[in-house]
Design an enzyme around this catalytic site. Sequence first.
Site, mmCIF file in Angstrom:
data_model
loop_
_atom_site.group_PDB
_atom_site.id
_atom_site.type_symbol
_atom_site.label_atom_id
_atom_site.label_comp_id
_atom_site.label_asym_id
_atom_site.label_seq_id
_atom_site.Cartn_x
_atom_site.Cartn_y
_atom_site.Cartn_z
ATOM 1 N N THR A 107 6.548 59.208 -3.901
ATOM 2 C CA THR A 107 5.369 59.826 -4.488
ATOM 3 C C THR A 107 4.189 59.199 -3.791
ATOM 4 O OG1 THR A 107 6.326 60.256 -6.680
ATOM 5 C CG2 THR A 107 4.013 59.723 -6.668
ATOM 6 N N VAL A 118 10.508 68.093 -14.353
ATOM 7 C CA VAL A 118 9.197 67.480 -14.136
ATOM 8 C C VAL A 118 9.327 65.989 -14.445
ATOM 9 C CG1 VAL A 118 6.804 67.363 -14.945
ATOM 10 C CG2 VAL A 118 7.909 69.591 -14.646
ATOM 11 N N GLY A 119 8.836 65.161 -13.548
ATOM 12 C CA GLY A 119 8.935 63.714 -13.750
ATOM 13 C C GLY A 119 7.685 63.135 -14.387
ATOM 14 N N GLY A 157 11.247 58.727 -12.359
ATOM 15 C CA GLY A 157 10.289 59.343 -13.278
ATOM 16 C C GLY A 157 10.706 59.306 -14.729
HETATM 17 N N1 ASP Z 1 8.202 59.452 -9.866
HETATM 18 C C1 ASP Z 1 8.532 60.624 -9.121
HETATM 19 C C2 ASP Z 1 9.322 61.556 -9.993
HETATM 20 O O1 ASP Z 1 10.122 61.096 -10.790
HETATM 21 C C3 ASP Z 1 9.337 60.348 -7.914
HETATM 22 C C4 ASP Z 1 8.987 59.073 -7.226
HETATM 23 O O2 ASP Z 1 7.965 58.485 -7.403
HETATM 24 O O3 ASP Z 1 9.763 58.629 -6.417
HETATM 25 O O4 ASP Z 1 9.176 62.746 -9.865
#
Ligand code: ASP
Length: 292
Positions: A151, A180-181, A205
């Site tokens: 991200t 959705v995260g 997430g």
């Molecule tokens: N946090 C993001 C999600 O879960 C992915 C990530 O940061 O690696 O969508």
Amino acid sequence: MDKGSWSIIVHGGAKAISPSDAEAHRQGCARAAERGAEILARGGSAVDAARRAVAMLEDDPTFNAGHGSVANAAGDIEMDAGIMDGATLAIGAVAAVVRIHNPIDAAAAMLGEPPILLVGKGAERFAYKKGLRCTPPTGASTPPEKPGHDTVGCVARDRAGHIAAATSTGGIAGTLPGRVGDAPLPGCGFYADDKVGGVSLSGDGEAIARTLLGARIVRAMEDRRAALAAQDIHEPMQRLGAEAGVIAIDAAGRIGAAHNSENFAVAFGSSEKPVIISAIHQDEWKAVLPHD
Ligand code: ASP
């Protein structure tokens, strides 16, 4: 820090970075932080600096956000982004969007609107009405076998003392369509309040959301400086056997970051130390952002 000072930190995701990818991560983060720093140095707003820094990271295929997003189990990309203005507590976020070139711009356009989060087609229609570029980011769909997750994000504090936080992601490769995260959820993947500080996170997430990880770090900044507060990611992530990384700026403009993932690409600078420092592991920034 003195009145009129500014600070900025960006991240390129909590993940393992191979030696051959290290330079692209360092440079991509440094460029985005420089862009945000230019805006802050000439008196621009934290919201503008955070939005533009994240848009640059979205445009860089090195990172899993915007152009470069990973594909879900159906082979499609779905992106999430959120931004918060710590001066007004305004929030803008979009989730599960396909046809928005820069999801962070759509999130920022939401800041003046009553809803805080729009998803899917509704978000795409909103972005179209706002005149934003509504094509999928070119070449965004990468093969589902692209490993892991990450991200991008930015926290900025402007010369007026206002703090903004922004996060954008292509999510986790191979997940269920519609998943959705944490990234577009305030208190999870991002949060900002001028009175306390701002955060942007990356990592698993679901674990970040289950532990309200962003809110925890913000809460910790009520009593501790950003670099110390950031350490509070460790216990909740250890409990769930999950990975995360956080960047933070407290109300006084001090910068912090922490991760329990193998790497975490960050870049930061401030009016006191305007030369942007980029790093891919906390050992590299320990001396500059001491957390013990
Ligand atoms: N946090 C993001 C999600 O879960 C992915 C990530 O940061 O690696 O969508």
